[in-house]
Design an enzyme around this catalytic site. Structure first.
Site, PDB file in Angstrom:
ATOM      1  N   THR A 139      31.865  26.170  41.840  1.00  0.00           N
ATOM      2  CA  THR A 139      32.855  25.928  40.789  1.00  0.00           C
ATOM      3  C   THR A 139      34.184  25.472  41.372  1.00  0.00           C
ATOM      4  O   THR A 139      34.791  24.503  40.889  1.00  0.00           O
ATOM      5  CB  THR A 139      33.051  27.191  39.933  1.00  0.00           C
ATOM      6  OG1 THR A 139      31.830  27.462  39.221  1.00  0.00           O
ATOM      7  CG2 THR A 139      34.184  27.011  38.943  1.00  0.00           C
ATOM      8  N   THR A 193      43.399  32.851  52.975  1.00  0.00           N
ATOM      9  CA  THR A 193      42.699  33.355  54.155  1.00  0.00           C
ATOM     10  C   THR A 193      41.202  33.113  54.019  1.00  0.00           C
ATOM     11  O   THR A 193      40.603  33.441  52.994  1.00  0.00           O
ATOM     12  CB  THR A 193      42.959  34.861  54.337  1.00  0.00           C
ATOM     13  OG1 THR A 193      44.367  35.075  54.460  1.00  0.00           O
ATOM     14  CG2 THR A 193      42.258  35.386  55.576  1.00  0.00           C
ATOM     15  N   CYS A 211      25.163  30.210  34.143  1.00  0.00           N
ATOM     16  CA  CYS A 211      26.579  30.077  33.806  1.00  0.00           C
ATOM     17  C   CYS A 211      26.801  29.795  32.332  1.00  0.00           C
ATOM     18  O   CYS A 211      27.932  29.824  31.853  1.00  0.00           O
ATOM     19  CB  CYS A 211      27.225  28.981  34.650  1.00  0.00           C
ATOM     20  SG  CYS A 211      27.284  29.397  36.402  1.00  0.00           S
TER      21      CYS A 211
END
Length: 379
Positions: free
Chosen positions: A72, A233, A320
């Site tokens: 996504t 990160t 989904c």
């Protein structure tokens, strides 16, 4: 109870090699790859190594691979990044009616931002017309986005031919369902989205191949990780596992494709032989990991739960889109009748499945369909 998993298009079991790589990244080389001490440098080495593995598996330069949180985010980065980079050149974006929600919902947002969206129709096998694409491309077209493999039917889109008709636009393909199952088409393609949990890596890790010539803008801003292309990160456990899974998927691609083709062919033949009044929604030359079929005179959701009681996991379409009313937008776009859409089931395979599991699933499917039809519950 026996457990049979045929919902691999939704997600896959993490393979042991990938899980071990993630564990080592969490408990051993757990440093931040931006840190300059020993643990940081060790993590940076894994980051570079995983990027190289992804590049080789995708068939593209490693330096053009951007790690993301999944398919996504990769899709959003490709579309919004292309829009921000090129919106002064034009505003037309071309996609298809049968894309994953990660593309369709992003395109709806882009329409609100001023993009001129063209949604290409598909035929009864879920394929676009190249003539339709050529007619839609104009001087204001900045992006064409067409999935490599449809996640509900397994239809393989003509990516090579479509990319040749993009004009001066960028070309993106959502290759989440294709990666690790069939060879990817990269010629003429500027942007490719892939996801780890579809190839036996953990959830929460993906990648976007973005050719340096594409010049797309970042989607996330912050500390400048990934050479400023995707701040945040790095998910090192996921990246380490994804690198291993991608390397193994590439090495095993021919064997995997052959096995999946055998499993799908075996299921297709068994269902057509054992169960009357069915409609196969996946074309013969579909990606071998997906088999979509409508058992007419039933409701897919009811049959799904009947199979679940026998330890068999399948789906009625995209995970989904689960819970959304109205049925599959993909099957509707193919021209299926409402009762054909409502009775559809998707079986999706991995290298871990067996023909014995297929036989068991067909046996229980036949019993569930027969029972439902006998009750005359379909009104």
């Amino acid at each position: 109870m026996r457990s049979v998993y045929f919902d691999n298009s939704a997600t896959t079991c993490v393979r042991q090699e990938a899980a071990q790589a993630a564990l080592e990244a969490m408990t051993g080389t757990y440093g931040n790859p931006s840190s300059l001490h020993r643990l940081g440098l060790a993590a940076e080495k894994i980051l570079k190594g995983s990027r190289q593995k992804l590049g080789e598996a995708l068939g593209c330069p490693a330096e053009d691979v951007i790690f993301t949180s999944g398919g996504t985010e990769s899709d959003n980065t490709a579309l919004f990044g292309a829009w921000e980079a090129r919106k002064r050149r034009g505003n037309r974006i071309i996609t298809t009616q049968v894309e994953h929600p990660a593309i369709l919902e992003t395109c709806r947002r882009l329409e609100e931002m001023g993009a001129d969206l063209v949604y290409l129709p598909v035929d009864q096998e879920c394929r676009i017309s190249l003539d339709d694409l050529a007619a839609a491309v104009n001087e204001k077209t900045i992006l064409v986005s067409i999935m490599s493999v449809n996640n509900e039917t397994g239809t393989i889109m003509p990516i090579r031919e479509a990319a040749a008709r993009k004009g001066n636009a960028l070309f993106h393909t959502d290759a989440v369902q294709a990666f690790g199952k069939i060879p990817l088409v990269t010629g003429g393609v500027d942007l490719i989205s892939v996801s780890g949990h579809k190839i036996h890596a953990p959830k929460g890790i993906g990648a976007l191949y973005a050719a340096s010539s594409a010049g797309i803008k970042p989607f996330l801003y912050g500390g400048g990780q990934e050479k400023g292309r995707r701040s945040g990160t790095e998910n090192m456990p996921g990246i380490a596992a994804f690198g291993v899974a991608a390397e193994l998927a590439a090495a095993e691609l021919t064997a995997t494709e052959e096995k999946l083709r055998g499993l799908r062919g075996h299921m297709r033949e068994a269902i057509l032989t054992e169960i009357p009044d069915v409609r196969v929604n996946s074309p013969q030359d579909a990606c071998p990991s997906v088999f979509n079929v409508s058992c007419l005179g039933t409701r897919g959701e009811v049959i799904l739960h009947s199979l679940e009681q026998e330890g068999i996991c399948v789906s009625t379409g995209s995970a989904c889109s689960a819970g959304k009313k109205g049925g599959s937008h993909v099957l509707k776009a193919m021209g299926l009748k409402p009762k054909e859409v409502e009775s559809a089931l998707r079986f999706s395979f991995s290298y871990m499945n067996t023909e014995e599991e297929v036989d068991y699933a067909v046996e229980k499917l036949k019993a569930a369909v027969t029972r439902f039809r006998r009750l005359g519950s379909f009104r």
